[in-house]
Write a protein that holds these residues in place. Sequence first.
Motif, mmCIF file in Angstrom:
data_model
loop_
_atom_site.group_PDB
_atom_site.id
_atom_site.type_symbol
_atom_site.label_atom_id
_atom_site.label_comp_id
_atom_site.label_asym_id
_atom_site.label_seq_id
_atom_site.Cartn_x
_atom_site.Cartn_y
_atom_site.Cartn_z
ATOM 1 N N THR A 85 0.833 -1.046 -0.050
ATOM 2 C CA THR A 85 -0.114 -0.092 -0.123
ATOM 3 C C THR A 85 1.035 1.230 0.084
ATOM 4 N N ASP A 86 0.218 2.384 -0.454
ATOM 5 C CA ASP A 86 1.051 3.577 -0.422
ATOM 6 C C ASP A 86 1.548 4.083 0.815
ATOM 7 N N ARG A 87 0.987 3.993 1.957
ATOM 8 C CA ARG A 87 1.606 4.010 3.160
ATOM 9 C C ARG A 87 2.672 3.304 3.728
ATOM 10 N N SER A 88 2.355 1.994 3.163
ATOM 11 C CA SER A 88 3.454 1.072 3.444
ATOM 12 C C SER A 88 5.011 1.302 2.599
ATOM 13 N N ILE A 89 4.607 1.525 1.670
ATOM 14 C CA ILE A 89 5.647 2.017 0.473
ATOM 15 C C ILE A 89 6.583 3.220 0.919
ATOM 16 N N MET A 90 5.644 4.119 1.267
ATOM 17 C CA MET A 90 6.430 5.495 1.956
ATOM 18 C C MET A 90 7.282 5.132 3.235
ATOM 19 N N ALA A 91 6.542 4.367 4.118
ATOM 20 C CA ALA A 91 6.988 4.200 5.507
ATOM 21 C C ALA A 91 8.426 3.409 5.280
ATOM 22 N N GLU A 92 8.466 2.399 4.327
ATOM 23 C CA GLU A 92 9.688 1.719 4.148
ATOM 24 C C GLU A 92 10.514 2.476 3.515
ATOM 25 N N LEU A 93 10.192 3.289 2.623
ATOM 26 C CA LEU A 93 11.249 4.335 1.853
ATOM 27 C C LEU A 93 11.901 5.303 2.776
ATOM 28 N N PHE A 94 11.113 5.628 3.692
ATOM 29 C CA PHE A 94 11.676 6.562 4.782
ATOM 30 C C PHE A 94 12.752 6.011 5.592
ATOM 31 N N ALA A 95 12.432 4.716 6.054
ATOM 32 C CA ALA A 95 13.059 3.756 6.727
ATOM 33 C C ALA A 95 14.510 3.296 6.180
ATOM 34 N N ALA A 96 14.233 2.984 4.734
ATOM 35 C CA ALA A 96 15.521 2.585 4.226
ATOM 36 C C ALA A 96 16.500 3.760 3.578
ATOM 37 N N ASN A 97 16.132 4.958 3.757
ATOM 38 C CA ASN A 97 16.852 6.029 3.717
ATOM 39 C C ASN A 97 17.265 6.893 5.003
ATOM 40 N N GLY A 98 16.948 6.151 6.097
ATOM 41 C CA GLY A 98 17.337 6.539 7.453
ATOM 42 C C GLY A 98 16.796 7.904 7.815
ATOM 43 N N VAL A 99 15.470 8.233 7.464
ATOM 44 C CA VAL A 99 14.704 9.118 7.690
ATOM 45 C C VAL A 99 13.513 8.937 8.614
ATOM 46 N N ALA A 100 13.430 9.685 9.636
ATOM 47 C CA ALA A 100 12.093 9.354 10.641
ATOM 48 C C ALA A 100 10.955 10.156 10.189
ATOM 49 N N MET A 101 9.908 9.494 9.895
ATOM 50 C CA MET A 101 8.713 9.820 9.304
ATOM 51 C C MET A 101 8.122 10.685 10.736
ATOM 52 N N THR A 102 7.656 11.795 10.535
ATOM 53 C CA THR A 102 7.437 12.653 11.534
ATOM 54 C C THR A 102 5.742 12.767 11.207
ATOM 55 N N GLU A 103 4.799 13.325 12.169
ATOM 56 C CA GLU A 103 3.580 13.298 12.279
ATOM 57 C C GLU A 103 3.224 14.491 11.007
ATOM 58 N N ALA A 104 4.088 15.419 10.701
ATOM 59 C CA ALA A 104 4.104 16.339 9.652
ATOM 60 C C ALA A 104 4.181 15.651 8.447
ATOM 61 N N HIS A 105 4.882 14.680 8.305
ATOM 62 C CA HIS A 105 5.055 13.818 6.975
ATOM 63 C C HIS A 105 4.015 13.319 6.798
ATOM 64 N N ARG A 106 3.333 12.422 7.785
ATOM 65 C CA ARG A 106 2.268 11.790 7.381
ATOM 66 C C ARG A 106 1.048 12.573 7.237
ATOM 67 N N ASP A 107 0.847 13.744 7.849
ATOM 68 C CA ASP A 107 -0.384 14.816 7.424
ATOM 69 C C ASP A 107 -0.246 15.059 6.097
ATOM 70 N N ALA A 108 1.133 15.120 5.639
ATOM 71 C CA ALA A 108 1.069 15.803 4.283
ATOM 72 C C ALA A 108 1.358 14.596 3.038
ATOM 73 N N LEU A 109 1.319 13.341 3.598
ATOM 74 C CA LEU A 109 1.673 12.569 2.747
ATOM 75 C C LEU A 109 0.702 12.345 1.399
#
Length: 328
Positions: free
Chosen positions: A136-160
């Motif tokens: 799913t889009d949320r799963s893809i983006m969460a894994e992409l953030f993790a793979a690039n060593g970037v913590a996904m913040t609440e602001a990121h989630r709101d704007a996703l």
Amino acid sequence: MRRSSWQRPLGQLNQHQCFPFFWLDVGDADQVGARSHVDGEVLLVISGSVYPAAGRLATLTNPGSRLAWSRAIPHHVAICGSCDDGTVTTSKTLILWDVDHTLIENGGVSKETYALAFELLVGTPPAARPQTDGRTDRSIMAELFAANGVAMTEAHRDALFPTLIEAMKRNADALRLRGHALAGADAALTAVSRDGSFVQSVLTGNIPENAFTKLATFGLHKHLDFEVGGFGSDSIVRADLVAASQAKAGSKYATLFDRGNTILVGDTTRDVEAGVKGGARVLAVATGVDAVEVLRTAGADLVLKDLADTESVLRCLREIASAGAQGS
């Protein structure tokens, strides 16, 4: 009070889905139906509300509404009617199509869209690339953030989701140039739309706006009811999208959708798993990364190598629908 009395012999009904009833007297109910639940219990659906039913006669709580059959209703029964026009029809089967690599080839634009969304959210392009198949889009983006060593913040989630929509808009021309509808996809959707027993929508990890863009780019949106689809915005877990779609479709079509009358069409083992765990039967097509035997072993009810043979697609959908109606 509106009233209708209908009588239809068996020969005028679809014999593998319907059972003859002696009479049906309907008052205020907008829609009346009966179908079997997965455990074999006969249920009545009255204007969207579900009631357990005795075999021979059910007096309903809706004012002025009554059903009776000439004999006990068998467990595979699927009857519905509308008091607006007095037409007796079969109950519906919900067909849920995956998008990428099932109906379209995106030419790599899908992964580029997730990478662009990451860049728009973070400010730099990702070093590690997105992994997409069946997620799913949320799963893809969460894994992409993790793979690039970037913590996904609440602001990121709101704007996703708005950012994914923007990224898809920017890549729309590339999709049109490099992508295409897969062989037989348009013909299959058109043929299924002509069978009144089917409701067609999508089950995809994409959010609704991007799923629509992908399909409309190649003219594949015309026969799909996007109001009742299962999307990546409904849940991060793909299997959950089946129930989400069934609930939407059940409300719109006044039908109880479950594993007995829901078919997921997809190309990956994740699609098969979503159907098995989520409550749908599965027609798999080997147009993605997974081969026919892999999809069959994963638990698909039937497998096709592609959608090119429209008659084979229809035959498989009807075979799976018939098995579901009989509870097998």
